[in-house]
Write a protein that holds these residues in place. Structure first.
Motif, PDB file in Angstrom:
ATOM      1  N   PHE A   1       0.840  -1.187   0.000  1.00 16.70           N
ATOM      2  CA  PHE A   1       0.000   0.000   0.000  1.00 16.70           C
ATOM      3  C   PHE A   1       0.872   1.232   0.000  1.00 16.70           C
ATOM      4  O   PHE A   1       1.672   1.458   0.897  1.00 16.70           O
ATOM      5  CB  PHE A   1      -0.928   0.034   1.227  1.00 16.70           C
ATOM      6  CG  PHE A   1      -1.869   1.201   1.192  1.00 16.70           C
ATOM      7  CD1 PHE A   1      -3.082   1.104   0.509  1.00 16.70           C
ATOM      8  CD2 PHE A   1      -1.558   2.402   1.807  1.00 16.70           C
ATOM      9  CE1 PHE A   1      -3.947   2.178   0.448  1.00 16.70           C
ATOM     10  CE2 PHE A   1      -2.418   3.487   1.747  1.00 16.70           C
ATOM     11  CZ  PHE A   1      -3.622   3.373   1.069  1.00 16.70           C
ATOM     12  N   ASN A   2       0.689   2.048  -1.010  1.00 19.15           N
ATOM     13  CA  ASN A   2       1.440   3.283  -1.104  1.00 19.15           C
ATOM     14  C   ASN A   2       0.429   4.418  -1.062  1.00 19.15           C
ATOM     15  O   ASN A   2      -0.445   4.529  -1.930  1.00 19.15           O
ATOM     16  CB  ASN A   2       2.224   3.310  -2.424  1.00 19.15           C
ATOM     17  CG  ASN A   2       3.056   4.574  -2.552  1.00 19.15           C
ATOM     18  OD1 ASN A   2       2.518   5.634  -2.838  1.00 19.15           O
ATOM     19  ND2 ASN A   2       4.343   4.434  -2.319  1.00 19.15           N
TER      20      ASN A   2
ATOM     21  N   ASP B   1       1.726  10.270   6.808  1.00 19.55           N
ATOM     22  CA  ASP B   1       2.566  10.110   5.627  1.00 19.55           C
ATOM     23  C   ASP B   1       3.583   9.015   5.875  1.00 19.55           C
ATOM     24  O   ASP B   1       4.158   8.915   6.970  1.00 19.55           O
ATOM     25  CB  ASP B   1       3.279  11.421   5.300  1.00 19.55           C
ATOM     26  CG  ASP B   1       2.323  12.426   4.695  1.00 19.55           C
ATOM     27  OD1 ASP B   1       1.226  11.985   4.219  1.00 19.55           O
ATOM     28  OD2 ASP B   1       2.627  13.629   4.690  1.00 19.55           O
ATOM     29  N   GLN B   2       3.780   8.219   4.844  1.00 23.94           N
ATOM     30  CA  GLN B   2       4.732   7.123   4.992  1.00 23.94           C
ATOM     31  C   GLN B   2       6.154   7.680   4.968  1.00 23.94           C
ATOM     32  O   GLN B   2       6.410   8.715   4.333  1.00 23.94           O
ATOM     33  CB  GLN B   2       4.540   6.113   3.844  1.00 23.94           C
ATOM     34  CG  GLN B   2       3.209   5.376   3.948  1.00 23.94           C
ATOM     35  CD  GLN B   2       2.896   4.590   2.686  1.00 23.94           C
ATOM     36  OE1 GLN B   2       3.047   5.102   1.589  1.00 23.94           O
ATOM     37  NE2 GLN B   2       2.456   3.362   2.865  1.00 23.94           N
ATOM     38  N   THR B   3       7.023   7.017   5.669  1.00 23.77           N
ATOM     39  CA  THR B   3       8.418   7.452   5.625  1.00 23.77           C
ATOM     40  C   THR B   3       8.921   7.277   4.218  1.00 23.77           C
ATOM     41  O   THR B   3       8.346   6.517   3.436  1.00 23.77           O
ATOM     42  CB  THR B   3       9.295   6.588   6.559  1.00 23.77           C
ATOM     43  OG1 THR B   3       9.250   5.244   6.086  1.00 23.77           O
ATOM     44  CG2 THR B   3       8.820   6.644   7.990  1.00 23.77           C
ATOM     45  N   ALA B   4       9.969   7.980   3.907  1.00 25.85           N
ATOM     46  CA  ALA B   4      10.506   7.898   2.557  1.00 25.85           C
ATOM     47  C   ALA B   4      10.853   6.462   2.199  1.00 25.85           C
ATOM     48  O   ALA B   4      10.627   6.005   1.074  1.00 25.85           O
ATOM     49  CB  ALA B   4      11.740   8.785   2.441  1.00 25.85           C
ATOM     50  N   THR B   5      11.348   5.721   3.188  1.00 28.61           N
ATOM     51  CA  THR B   5      11.729   4.332   2.924  1.00 28.61           C
ATOM     52  C   THR B   5      10.509   3.472   2.613  1.00 28.61           C
ATOM     53  O   THR B   5      10.461   2.720   1.641  1.00 28.61           O
ATOM     54  CB  THR B   5      12.464   3.748   4.152  1.00 28.61           C
ATOM     55  OG1 THR B   5      13.600   4.564   4.386  1.00 28.61           O
ATOM     56  CG2 THR B   5      12.886   2.311   3.909  1.00 28.61           C
ATOM     57  N   VAL B   6       9.487   3.586   3.482  1.00 26.87           N
ATOM     58  CA  VAL B   6       8.273   2.781   3.261  1.00 26.87           C
ATOM     59  C   VAL B   6       7.612   3.194   1.949  1.00 26.87           C
ATOM     60  O   VAL B   6       7.129   2.348   1.173  1.00 26.87           O
ATOM     61  CB  VAL B   6       7.289   2.962   4.441  1.00 26.87           C
ATOM     62  CG1 VAL B   6       5.953   2.301   4.134  1.00 26.87           C
ATOM     63  CG2 VAL B   6       7.892   2.367   5.709  1.00 26.87           C
ATOM     64  N   ASP B   7       7.600   4.523   1.720  1.00 25.51           N
ATOM     65  CA  ASP B   7       7.001   4.995   0.463  1.00 25.51           C
ATOM     66  C   ASP B   7       7.710   4.364  -0.736  1.00 25.51           C
ATOM     67  O   ASP B   7       7.070   3.892  -1.669  1.00 25.51           O
ATOM     68  CB  ASP B   7       7.107   6.527   0.390  1.00 25.51           C
ATOM     69  CG  ASP B   7       6.580   7.068  -0.903  1.00 25.51           C
ATOM     70  OD1 ASP B   7       5.325   7.080  -1.070  1.00 25.51           O
ATOM     71  OD2 ASP B   7       7.391   7.445  -1.794  1.00 25.51           O
ATOM     72  N   ALA B   8       9.044   4.359  -0.653  1.00 25.76           N
ATOM     73  CA  ALA B   8       9.808   3.782  -1.777  1.00 25.76           C
ATOM     74  C   ALA B   8       9.556   2.288  -1.902  1.00 25.76           C
ATOM     75  O   ALA B   8       9.390   1.758  -3.008  1.00 25.76           O
ATOM     76  CB  ALA B   8      11.294   4.050  -1.563  1.00 25.76           C
ATOM     77  N   GLN B   9       9.500   1.592  -0.744  1.00 31.20           N
ATOM     78  CA  GLN B   9       9.264   0.141  -0.782  1.00 31.20           C
ATOM     79  C   GLN B   9       7.887  -0.177  -1.384  1.00 31.20           C
ATOM     80  O   GLN B   9       7.748  -1.011  -2.284  1.00 31.20           O
ATOM     81  CB  GLN B   9       9.337  -0.442   0.637  1.00 31.20           C
ATOM     82  CG  GLN B   9      10.756  -0.551   1.147  1.00 31.20           C
ATOM     83  CD  GLN B   9      10.806  -1.000   2.605  1.00 31.20           C
ATOM     84  OE1 GLN B   9       9.803  -0.851   3.340  1.00 31.20           O
ATOM     85  NE2 GLN B   9      11.938  -1.507   3.033  1.00 31.20           N
ATOM     86  N   THR B  10       6.850   0.487  -0.856  1.00 29.80           N
ATOM     87  CA  THR B  10       5.490   0.186  -1.333  1.00 29.80           C
ATOM     88  C   THR B  10       5.311   0.664  -2.774  1.00 29.80           C
ATOM     89  O   THR B  10       4.569   0.051  -3.556  1.00 29.80           O
ATOM     90  CB  THR B  10       4.429   0.843  -0.436  1.00 29.80           C
ATOM     91  OG1 THR B  10       4.722   2.249  -0.336  1.00 29.80           O
ATOM     92  CG2 THR B  10       4.408   0.212   0.942  1.00 29.80           C
TER      93      THR B  10
END
Lengths: 805, 58
Positions: free
Chosen positions: A234-235, A424-433
């Motif tokens: 989920f992004n 807001d998702q962290t940059a890392t989670v955002d990139a992963q999702t």
């Protein structure tokens, strides 16, 4: 059967004419012969005969409940086999004739005849060839040439092409949805490998993953992610974009397939207002299914046995022919349904994307709302594929195919709010999702591309297969039509050599159509109905029919029924028509009917038929059927009527017979009858001049014999004259003008004992005009300046020219 | 003498073999359908024309 109670006709293996006024039963004979040979009656099939059938309308109107008693028996001679056989066919079992003898070769010959209903041509059939739209003409001509199989193959290849094209459109809609879903997520304008890799590599760099330098079929955008969760990715930002895209598409839904829906509703409404059309359409679907399921001589719908699979197929084909309007409606319905189907498929693909988001956030309410709409749309799509389904969703279509389930908007709003309120998702989670979702959508897109390419290949194959078949078929048919058009032109020129000696015609087949143009006085090629008269169109119809039959049967074209087909052709051209039949079809036996007495006589004078091979119906009654002018059984008929004390019936029969013989003898002897413009000669107009003429001829024959010293001839001529003078009937005729008591108008008021001697006297009188040996009527020859009185066998041959002094 | 139907079928497959749009396998399947002698169904043809998945994106 039909209008005939009981009738025997000897066709004598020669071309035969049947004439008589309208309604005298001529076509009844054609029906009977056609039924006897083929088991069909053309007049009970085709346009406008939906409610007619052989079973119900084949028997005589007073015997409709007794189809077993309605039968035709034909004795047929097959020149190719040099064999004769009898076929008896009952209305109760039209597909099961009794053939005697049961010789396999004869049976096969009868089966071949039964396979050719086109042996019968009526005037309305001519319209099928001449004044008809090109696509319909192609069907008719193909049917007569037995080319249905070719036409069927073309049609099924075309249907397959259409089906494959429809599938392609659905796949294309799914492709566009998958592409849009990928682009929305990746935030790129188009699916270019560089753009895809750049968007993915930006996130990969953030995650410390090695960049991807190429995109192969095995490349994964999320390659190297160590913590790929089993949960759906989920992004948040991507989800917000998806929700925005969905909202935008939703706004456009009412416009999608709007025209198709309007057309669908109009067609469904037409069906609702015309129950007969609906019945026809239902039957069509049923019959079409039945046709596809035929496998042997049993009906796949009711399991009834048939004589052969061919009979069953023919039967169903006739039913299909009767529902052309329904067919057009059906085609329109399913074309528009296909367009709506595509629109629904595109929207369903987009819903699938959103459904994944709902699953990722475990929003059961939103998921259920999406599922509900998905089910509704799937059900809608299911209904788009059948007639009953389409009729059942008219309400749905009227209120909007895209109608939103009640809970959907509320659930969407709630879901969108939930997504927006997520931290807001962290940059890392955002990139992963981002990468996980990108990989999933790329996989979907790749699948849709593959499906789309496969659909392209299928479309190319189906189109190629269809167009190639059309090309080959058209080329072959064009060669065939070249033969036909040459024969047609030759035949037509022969009939119209006085004014259209340079006539040419062009038959041009293309993709199931058959254009037909004819030369109009060398001014160019035009459709037959454009400038040519009705008479010319009639001859064109017959000529095209004859050309087609020649192509179909070749040297085996041995029999045809022409039912009043040249009624508009003028007198001069009719002689030429006779010449055409005599020269180009000398081995074909035609049975020709006409209501035109002059045309019937012309056939005789042109030598196409003789007195023996022609028949004239006087009139018709429901009790007797056709009444013949020349009835060899008239004396039995009179006796039977008198035995039953029906003097009126006997008197009418005698008068009718005398009228016929008087007319015939006036012609045979060249009697001086006072001309009537309306041709309505009565017995009183004909018989007295015939008697006077015959007496003069006998006297002339006696004088001539005397002059040559021919005692035998003189004796014969004198005997004939004496016999005539001694005839009581002749005396009566001479008294008609002065003694009303013996006039034929009074016969029906006679008592039986008074009428019987009258009948006998006239029978004796008529015998004076016939040869005792061959029973033919006497005639003078040549007609205008006679030099002899003769009979058909020359037993009577009296010279009328005296020895020059 | 072969029937017109047979002549058309023979020339049809001859032309189809020269076509790039229909591959040999499909032509063989079509020939079987034509030779079977029964009326060909639309579904049967659609099955023949439907190809396996095509190429990936490039």
């Amino acid at each position: 059967m039909r209008g005939i109670r009981n009738l025997d006709i000897v066709f004598d293996q020669k071309t035969f004419s049947i004439s008589g006024p309208n309604g005298s039963g001529k076509s009844g004979v054609i029906d009977a012969v056609e039924f006897g040979l083929t088991g069909r009656i053309s007049r009970l099939t085709g346009t406008g005969t939906k409610t007619l059938s052989i079973a119900e309308h084949g028997p005589h109107v007073d015997r409709v409940r007794f189809p077993d008693a309605a039968l035709v028996r034909l004795k047929v001679y097959f020149p190719a086999l040099n064999k004769s056989a009898t076929i008896t066919r009952k209305v109760s079992a039209p597909k099961k004739p009794k053939i005697e003898p049961a010789d396999p070769a004869i049976k096969a010959a009868f089966e071949q005849l039964a396979d050719h209903p086109e042996i019968a041509l009526s005037r309305r059939d001519i319209v099928r060839f001449i004044l008809v739209e090109p696509s319909r003409r192609a069907e008719e001509v193909q049917a007569i040439l037995k080319l249905e199989e070719i036409g069927e193959k073309r049609a099924v290849l075309n249907s397959a092409q259409n089906r494959v094209n429809a599938q392609k459109r659905t796949v294309e809609a799914q492709f566009h949805a998958a592409r849009s879903s990928l682009l929305t997520h990746m935030q790129i304008p188009s699916v270019k490998i560089d753009d895809l890799l750049a968007a993915a590599n930006a996130r990969r760099k953030l995650l410390g993953l090695s960049p991807l330098d190429q995109l192969t079929p095995d490349t994964r955008l999320d390659a190297g992610l160590t913590s790929i969760s089993s949960e759906p990715a989920f992004n948040k930002q991507s989800a917000l974009r998806d929700l925005a895209a969905m909202a935008e598409t939703r706004k456009q839904l009412p416009e999608l397939a709007k025209d198709a829906v309007t057309a669908l509703l109009a067609a469904i409404n037409t069906l609702a207002e015309d129950p007969a059309l609906l019945t026809s359409l239902r039957r069509r679907s049923l019959v079409e299914q039945g046709m596809e399921l035929i496998d042997g001589a049993h009906c796949p719908l009711c399991d009834s046995p048939w004589e052969s699979e061919r009979h069953l197929r023919d039967h169903l084909a006739i039913k299909l022919e009767k529902s052309n309007e329904a067919q057009r409606l059906q085609r329109d319905l399913f074309t528009n349904a296909s367009l709506l189907d595509q629109a629904a498929s595109g929207w369903l693909s987009q819903l699938t994307t959103i459904r994944r988001l709902a699953a990722a956030l475990k929003d059961e309410a939103f998921g259920a709302a999406i599922d509900q709409w998905t089910r509704q749309l799937a059900a809608l799509q299911g209904n788009l594929r059948s007639l009953d389904g389409l009729r059942g969703i008219s309400g749905r279509l009227a209120s909007g195919w895209h109608v939103v389930p009640q809970s959907f908007d509320e659930a969407t709003t709630s879901f969108a709010k939930m997504v927006a309120e997520l931290p807001d998702q962290t940059a890392t989670v955002d990139a992963q999702t981002f990468l996980s979702t990108a990989q999933m959508r790329l996989a979907d897109f790749r699948e849709s591309v593959r499906a789309d390419k496969a659909a392209d290949i299928a479309v190319a194959a189906a189109t190629g297969a269809y167009t190639t078949y059309c090309d080959v078929m058209d080329a072959e048919l064009e060669a065939l039509y070249d033969d036909v058009q040459q024969d047609f032109s030759t035949f037509y020129r022969l009939i119209n050599e006085d004014d259209e000696g340079e006539f040419t015609a062009k038959l041009s087949p293309s993709a199931g159509k058959l254009d037909f143009d004819v030369n109009f006085y060398e001014r160019g090629l035009y459709p037959p109905g454009a400038f040519h008269s009705e008479g010319h169109q009639d001859s064109m119809g017959v000529c095209l029919y004859l050309a087609l039959m020649k192509r179909l049967f070749g040297n085996q074209f041995s029999f045809a029924l022409l039912d009043d087909v040249v009624m508009s052709v003028d007198a001069g051209h009719r002689y030429q028509f006779c010449k055409l039949l005599k020269t180009h079809f000398k081995d074909t036996q035609f049975v020709i009917t006409t209501h035109d007495r002059t045309w019937a006589e012309q056939m005789k004078s042109a030598g196409l038929v003789t007195g023996k091979t022609s028949l004239r119906f006087h009139s018709w009654t429901i009790d007797t059927g056709p009444l013949m002018e020349s009835n060899v059984e008239v004396w039995d008929e009179i006796k039977t009527a008198l035995d039953k004390n029906k003097v009126g019936v006997a008197a009418a029969a005698l008068r009718r017979h005398l009228e016929y013989v008087s007319r015939h003898m006036a012609d045979q002897l060249g009697a001086a009858v006072v001309f009537r413009g309306d041709g309505g000669y009565e017995l009183n107009d004909l018989l007295p001049p015939v008697l006077a003429r015959f007496k003069t001829i006998c006297a002339k024959a006696a004088d001539a014999a005397q002059s040559w010293g021919n005692d035998k001839g003189k004796t014969e001529a004198t005997a004939l004259k004496t016999k005539l003078s001694a005839s009581n009937a002749a005396s009566s005729v001479e008294q008609w003008a002065i003694n009303k008591a013996v006039h034929y108008n009074e016969w029906e008021n006679f008592e039986k004992r008074d009428f019987a001697p009258v009948a006998n006297a006239f029978r004796e009188l008529l015998e004076c005009f016939r040869c005792e040996a061959c029973e033919s009527w006497l005639f003078v020859t040549p007609r205008h300046r006679p030099i002899s009185l003769r009979c058909a066998c020359d037993t009577v041959s009296l010279n009328l020219e005296s020895k020059p002094k | 003498m072969p029937t017109l139907q047979a002549i058309i079928a023979s020339k049809y497959f001859e032309r189809l073999r020269q076509s790039k749009d229909v591959d040999a396998e499909k032509i063989a399947q079509l020939e079987q359908l034509f030779a079977f002698g029964k009326k060909i169904k639309v579904d049967e043809l659609v099955k023949v024309f439907s190809a396996p998945a095509g190429n990936d994106i490039t």
